[in-house]
Design a protein around this motif. Structure first.
Motif, PDB file in Angstrom:
ATOM      1  N   ILE A  11      40.884  41.341  41.401  1.00 28.84           N
ATOM      2  CA  ILE A  11      42.294  41.509  41.772  1.00 28.84           C
ATOM      3  C   ILE A  11      42.570  40.781  43.093  1.00 28.84           C
ATOM      4  O   ILE A  11      43.596  40.120  43.252  1.00 28.84           O
ATOM      5  N   LEU A  12      41.624  40.881  44.024  1.00 31.16           N
ATOM      6  CA  LEU A  12      41.803  40.281  45.343  1.00 31.16           C
ATOM      7  C   LEU A  12      41.276  38.851  45.442  1.00 31.16           C
ATOM      8  O   LEU A  12      41.313  38.253  46.515  1.00 31.16           O
ATOM      9  N   ALA A  13      40.805  38.295  44.350  1.00 26.43           N
ATOM     10  CA  ALA A  13      40.132  36.995  44.376  1.00 26.43           C
ATOM     11  C   ALA A  13      40.977  35.886  44.991  1.00 26.43           C
ATOM     12  O   ALA A  13      40.504  35.159  45.869  1.00 26.43           O
ATOM     13  N   GLN A  14      42.186  35.742  44.553  1.00 24.15           N
ATOM     14  CA  GLN A  14      43.012  34.654  45.060  1.00 24.15           C
ATOM     15  C   GLN A  14      43.358  34.846  46.538  1.00 24.15           C
ATOM     16  O   GLN A  14      43.203  33.895  47.318  1.00 24.15           O
ATOM     17  N   ARG A  71      46.627  30.916  34.459  1.00 21.76           N
ATOM     18  CA  ARG A  71      45.810  30.943  33.239  1.00 21.76           C
ATOM     19  C   ARG A  71      45.023  32.250  33.124  1.00 21.76           C
ATOM     20  O   ARG A  71      44.216  32.403  32.222  1.00 21.76           O
ATOM     21  N   GLN A  72      45.253  33.150  34.061  1.00 22.67           N
ATOM     22  CA  GLN A  72      44.634  34.473  34.082  1.00 22.67           C
ATOM     23  C   GLN A  72      43.111  34.408  34.044  1.00 22.67           C
ATOM     24  O   GLN A  72      42.447  35.195  33.373  1.00 22.67           O
ATOM     25  N   GLU A  73      42.539  33.482  34.804  1.00 25.00           N
ATOM     26  CA  GLU A  73      41.084  33.340  34.812  1.00 25.00           C
ATOM     27  C   GLU A  73      40.396  34.591  35.342  1.00 25.00           C
ATOM     28  O   GLU A  73      39.338  34.977  34.839  1.00 25.00           O
ATOM     29  N   ASN A  74      40.994  35.249  36.330  1.00 26.20           N
ATOM     30  CA  ASN A  74      40.386  36.476  36.843  1.00 26.20           C
ATOM     31  C   ASN A  74      40.360  37.566  35.762  1.00 26.20           C
ATOM     32  O   ASN A  74      39.362  38.269  35.608  1.00 26.20           O
ATOM     33  N   LEU A  75      41.422  37.663  34.980  1.00 27.96           N
ATOM     34  CA  LEU A  75      41.452  38.666  33.908  1.00 27.96           C
ATOM     35  C   LEU A  75      40.491  38.307  32.776  1.00 27.96           C
ATOM     36  O   LEU A  75      39.937  39.193  32.117  1.00 27.96           O
ATOM     37  N   ARG A  76      40.274  37.026  32.551  1.00 27.03           N
ATOM     38  CA  ARG A  76      39.311  36.614  31.524  1.00 27.03           C
ATOM     39  C   ARG A  76      37.909  37.059  31.908  1.00 27.03           C
ATOM     40  O   ARG A  76      37.117  37.456  31.038  1.00 27.03           O
ATOM     41  N   ILE A  86      41.672  36.186  48.832  1.00 26.30           N
ATOM     42  CA  ILE A  86      40.511  35.965  49.699  1.00 26.30           C
ATOM     43  C   ILE A  86      39.938  34.557  49.551  1.00 26.30           C
ATOM     44  O   ILE A  86      38.913  34.248  50.136  1.00 26.30           O
ATOM     45  N   GLY A  87      40.594  33.719  48.770  1.00 22.34           N
ATOM     46  CA  GLY A  87      40.233  32.318  48.726  1.00 22.34           C
ATOM     47  C   GLY A  87      39.476  31.834  47.509  1.00 22.34           C
ATOM     48  O   GLY A  87      39.086  30.673  47.453  1.00 22.34           O
ATOM     49  N   MET A  88      39.243  32.681  46.525  1.00 22.89           N
ATOM     50  CA  MET A  88      38.589  32.221  45.299  1.00 22.89           C
ATOM     51  C   MET A  88      39.578  31.345  44.532  1.00 22.89           C
ATOM     52  O   MET A  88      40.755  31.659  44.447  1.00 22.89           O
ATOM     53  N   ARG A  89      39.094  30.287  43.958  1.00 22.08           N
ATOM     54  CA  ARG A  89      39.950  29.318  43.277  1.00 22.08           C
ATOM     55  C   ARG A  89      40.088  29.646  41.791  1.00 22.08           C
ATOM     56  O   ARG A  89      39.633  28.902  40.938  1.00 22.08           O
ATOM     57  N   PHE A  90      40.684  30.783  41.509  1.00 23.69           N
ATOM     58  CA  PHE A  90      40.984  31.135  40.121  1.00 23.69           C
ATOM     59  C   PHE A  90      42.433  30.787  39.854  1.00 23.69           C
ATOM     60  O   PHE A  90      43.300  31.006  40.689  1.00 23.69           O
TER      61      PHE A  90
END
Length: 166
Positions: free
Chosen positions: A28-31, A41-46, A33-37
């Protein structure tokens, strides 16, 4: 004192709850905090779709076990060390692999100084493939162990109980 089987059951539940909670919060917090998801395209949910069902399955088995009156598989003393390895080892490998993968994904997307060696960007498909491989190791080992730990005990044959590992 807890039996070896009960300690293993608790470990499966604790690992499953911690990993599920940590991955959901992280993704949920990936983007922010700087993760390139790519959130479009909902890559984190995938990634949630790939990983979380395995842990929910372990938690469902544990929940069923609590309310099942027909329980009681135990582990022979001589197999207790192997049980600990089969429970803790795959979870530890999975946790370390997730840290390594997310670190590699993150660092492969950061800008590099001129003096730093060039590295290939880890795309989402590569990341999700490695996550699936890690999850496969965990699922095959812990899945089999938990089916015995949380399953019904075997039927008594000729008046004797069969224990796991005999």
């Amino acid at each position: 004192m807890q039996s070896h089987a009960q300690s293993a059951r608790l470990a499966v539940v604790v690992y499953s709850l911690c990993i599920t909670g940590a991955l959901i919060l992280f993704l949920i917090l990936a983007q922010p905090i700087g993760m390139r998801f790519d959130f479009g395209r909902q890559e984190n949910l995938r990634l949630v779709d790939i990983v979380i069902p395995t842990f929910l399955g372990y938690l469902g088995s544990a929940s069923h076990f609590l309310f099942n009156s027909n329980r009681g598989r135990e582990i022979d003393e001589q197999n207790s060390v192997m049980l600990r390895l089969l429970v803790h080892g795959p979870f530890v490998i999975f946790i370390l692999t997730m840290f390594a993968l997310f670190y590699a994904h993150y660092t492969s997307h950061r800008p590099l100084a001129i003096s730093e060696p060039r590295i290939d960007v880890m795309d989402f498909n590569t990341l999700s493939r490695y996550v699936s491989i890690s999850l496969g190791l965990l699922a095959i080992t812990v899945g089999v162990v938990s089916s015995y730990l949380f399953g019904s005990p075997p039927k008594a044959e000729s008046g004797t109980d069969k224990n796991l590992g005999t």
